[in-house]
Design a protein around this motif. Sequence first.
Motif, PDB file in Angstrom:
ATOM      1  N   THR A 140     -16.543   3.808  -5.112  1.00  0.00           N
ATOM      2  CA  THR A 140     -16.719   5.025  -4.279  1.00  0.00           C
ATOM      3  C   THR A 140     -15.135   5.235  -3.867  1.00  0.00           C
ATOM      4  O   THR A 140     -14.300   4.214  -4.303  1.00  0.00           O
TER       5      THR A 140
ATOM      6  N   LYS B 245     -11.648   7.888  -1.798  1.00  0.00           N
ATOM      7  CA  LYS B 245     -11.657   8.628  -1.736  1.00  0.00           C
ATOM      8  C   LYS B 245     -10.226   9.390  -1.124  1.00  0.00           C
ATOM      9  O   LYS B 245      -8.993   8.391  -1.197  1.00  0.00           O
TER      10      LYS B 245
ATOM     11  N   ALA C 251      -7.263  10.513   1.048  1.00  0.00           N
ATOM     12  CA  ALA C 251      -7.509   9.785   2.401  1.00  0.00           C
ATOM     13  C   ALA C 251      -6.502  10.588   3.826  1.00  0.00           C
ATOM     14  O   ALA C 251      -6.668  10.469   5.161  1.00  0.00           O
TER      15      ALA C 251
ATOM     16  N   ASP D 148     -15.340   7.637   7.510  1.00  0.00           N
ATOM     17  CA  ASP D 148     -14.374   8.341   7.089  1.00  0.00           C
ATOM     18  C   ASP D 148     -12.987   8.693   7.904  1.00  0.00           C
ATOM     19  O   ASP D 148     -11.800   8.729   7.657  1.00  0.00           O
TER      20      ASP D 148
ATOM     21  N   GLN E  24      -9.099   0.675   4.340  1.00  0.00           N
ATOM     22  CA  GLN E  24     -10.371   1.455   4.347  1.00  0.00           C
ATOM     23  C   GLN E  24     -11.297   0.395   4.835  1.00  0.00           C
ATOM     24  O   GLN E  24     -12.596   1.361   5.047  1.00  0.00           O
TER      25      GLN E  24
END
Lengths: 327, 582
Positions: free
Chosen positions: B298, B300, B303, B563, B572
């Motif tokens: 994954t 992001k 972010a 998130d 994270q």
Amino acid sequence: MTAYILRRILYLIPTFFGATFLAFLIIQMAPGDYLTQLELDPKVTPETIARLRAQFGLDRPVYEQYLLWMNNLLHLNLGYSFAYQAPVLEVIWPRVVNSMVIVIPSTLLLYLVAIPIGVYGAVRQYSLGDRILSFLAYVGLSVPSFFLALIAIYLLLQLKFRTGTLIFPVSGMTSSGFEQMPPLRQLLDIAWHAVVPVLVATANDIAGLSRLMRGQMLEVLGLDYIRTARAKGLSERVVLYKHAFRNAVIPFVATLGGLLPSLISGAGFVEVVMAWPGITPFFLDAIANQDLYVIAGFLTVSLVLLMIGNLISDLLLAWVDPRIRYD
Amino acid sequence: MKKALVVLAGLLALASVANAQTFVWPQKWTVAKPSEVRRGGTLRASVISDYRTFNPFITAEAGNVPSIISPYGLVRRDPSTGDWIPYMAESFTVSANKLEITFKIRRGMKWSDGRPITADDWITTWRIHTDKAVGSNSYDSFFIDGKPITLQKIDDYTLRISYPKPDATAFAVAAFVPWPAHVFGPVYQREGAEGIKKMWTLNENPDNIVSAGPWLIESYRPGERLVLKRNPAFGEWNKDEAGNPLPYLDRYEIKIVKDTNAQLAEFLAGNIDVLAPSTVDHISQIRQAIQQGRLDATIKVNASPVASSQFMVFNWNKSSDPFKQNLFRSDKFRRAMSHIVNRQAVVDIVYGGLGTPMYTSVYPVLTQWINPRVPKYEYNLQEAAKLLAELGFSKKDREGYLVDNRGRRLEFNLATNAGNAQREQMAKLIVDEAKKVGVKINFSAIDFNTLVGQLLSSGADRPFDAIIIGLSGGDLDWPFGSNVVPCKGNLHMWNKSGQCLDPRETQLDALYSRGRTELEFQKRREIGFQMQQIEAQLLPVIYIAGHNYHPAWNNRLGGEHPDALISAIWGQRQLELTFIKR
């Protein structure tokens, strides 16, 4: 001969002091010092930085710092690393040993491969094999080793994507879980990690050395005594290996002494690109941080080995080449 | 019946003790429920540069070993709110005059060697940090304006911290990490600072390193790998909401990989589990591998912005060149310069679209601190030309550069540190835009240490015109630099004459002190907003843009932040709540 050796050793003393002072001066001439980075830290006051400067002795004049360092050096103390807050030798040594894992096999491989290739190229000059090898040698000479390492990593990854297994590791010296392995597995694990870096580190040098050997051999093969040997009716094998090769290889004996400092100086950028825990990435960090005594200490050890290496080279030459006399 | 009551009372007493002893890690910090969690396994990460010591008192680099194995103190921040919450303290009380905070230390916490954690550990740690001869990097954090913050042991489980003045960042100081008094104390008594400096080098047997945090050192191979293992003593008082001990992981392995390309290769090969790529090329390679099914991971993208700034600063102290000095001290000129900075182009070209423009000294990632009503002097060449004309630069010479009525050309030098490709690109963009309005900028990239030397020099005549550089290291409590804003500050880069030259500098200086001593968050934020208003008008430095944070992880891992919490500040995941799915 004994007088010659003694004289050579005496010459080493002024050389040593001159070279170390020069090295020390050059490092000190670079702007800023180890603490410059810290000055941009919003949490550290100038007073604190000034205090640390005094603690590290960086506020003293250069000659004074040099004399202090030299005094330690003569007591076989290479000084203290600012970054590690530990004796220089203590932090350098494990890295040097790691580098040797690449440097020693790569040196052996170099001579074992490059010399036969050179001889072959000379004996079968302009044959198809010679042309192919020459072409490869030029490619090897022109691609820098760090780039070769990146290509190797790329190919290994592509293979992994196609087949699902990593044939050789992408980086590092040991696998995860290394500490729990039995000793033999550990040895194999390191060997498995070393294959690609050794090949990459050797590729450039093979190219250069094999061209040299080829040139040497061609030169010797054109000399009168080879013609004489052939005229005597000696077999081609004896002419090549007993007469020509022995003389062609003499210049390489002279390079053996030079191998001594290269033992500790690491395998170069391959180590950085492939995350090999050798001396190169460590030394680059030290230079970037201006970790004064680490740089100076490492240079000093290299220098001493270089001086000893040169001496050994000269003595070896005298021993194998009857045309050289030191009287 | 009576017996049952006694048992029940006993059970209740036990439960209350357990509650007092336990810190429960909230469910809202992770996407995983305790029921999905699997215990065991190894998380593999990588860092760029090698570790240098295990010693908490002399370590200097960010991300050092002590801060990994034991990251927390009396209080910590709740990533979901940003608030300080009691952690190794079970509670705290603030005195009426706001100068003292008294902490009740959680009972039953143990060091990894089994000894109890008590007030002595904090006292000894503070003593060693504030010993000048040790040279600890934390030294300055225990002083406010040169006056010391002091610790006092009330009893084994009560600790009082006294501050010389009310301080918004008081908890950040109180959050310092304790180290075992029974290990460091005796050495400190016997051999003083020199003895402390010799302790816990990289050659120390890992079994002798004592930790209060989630990890213990299992092994370290120089330049290669640090392997940490779970600290069982930590799990005795750190639990998830289902009462399971934390961390879930057995091991945490950190590979030292000096080259970012090699880090990427290891991530793509599935050999490391977490990465925060910073270049567009690396991000797209990860995306490609995910899309083509070669990597189950994954990422992001964007972010959040990062907690650092890039800016251009003009030198106000050029007594040898009055023409330039007047120019650089004019806010009209600096505003014109802000108008020629094409921040969007910087984001697009320098950061490949993955960056954030900046307008004030507050990092964009600190969203609650950003004043949305601050004027932004955006890219606008007409406006820049107009302002320069008002300063008397309306004619152009034969080469097309602006001159004033005495024929003096509008020209200055701009420098940044060589080797920082992103800053060099920014400088080139600025040079090009300046040329369009007729300003000649001579750009040069120089050695970093030389640059810092020029930037931090002081006096009436300093050796530079303009510099592009960046700062990092901010604070959620009070995001203004303690040695940047005050006129006497070491990092008051535009004016190092040692005094305020512009009335607005004086205002900012005063507001900084007021905000720092204001303990009410809303009021403090108002002061911060006001400071940004003044900053925007004064433009002491011209902020440009910064890159963004793009965390990536292999889907072997579970337990990342929701998130909303993923950002450059909170990262994270909480490692303590991370687990291996397969």
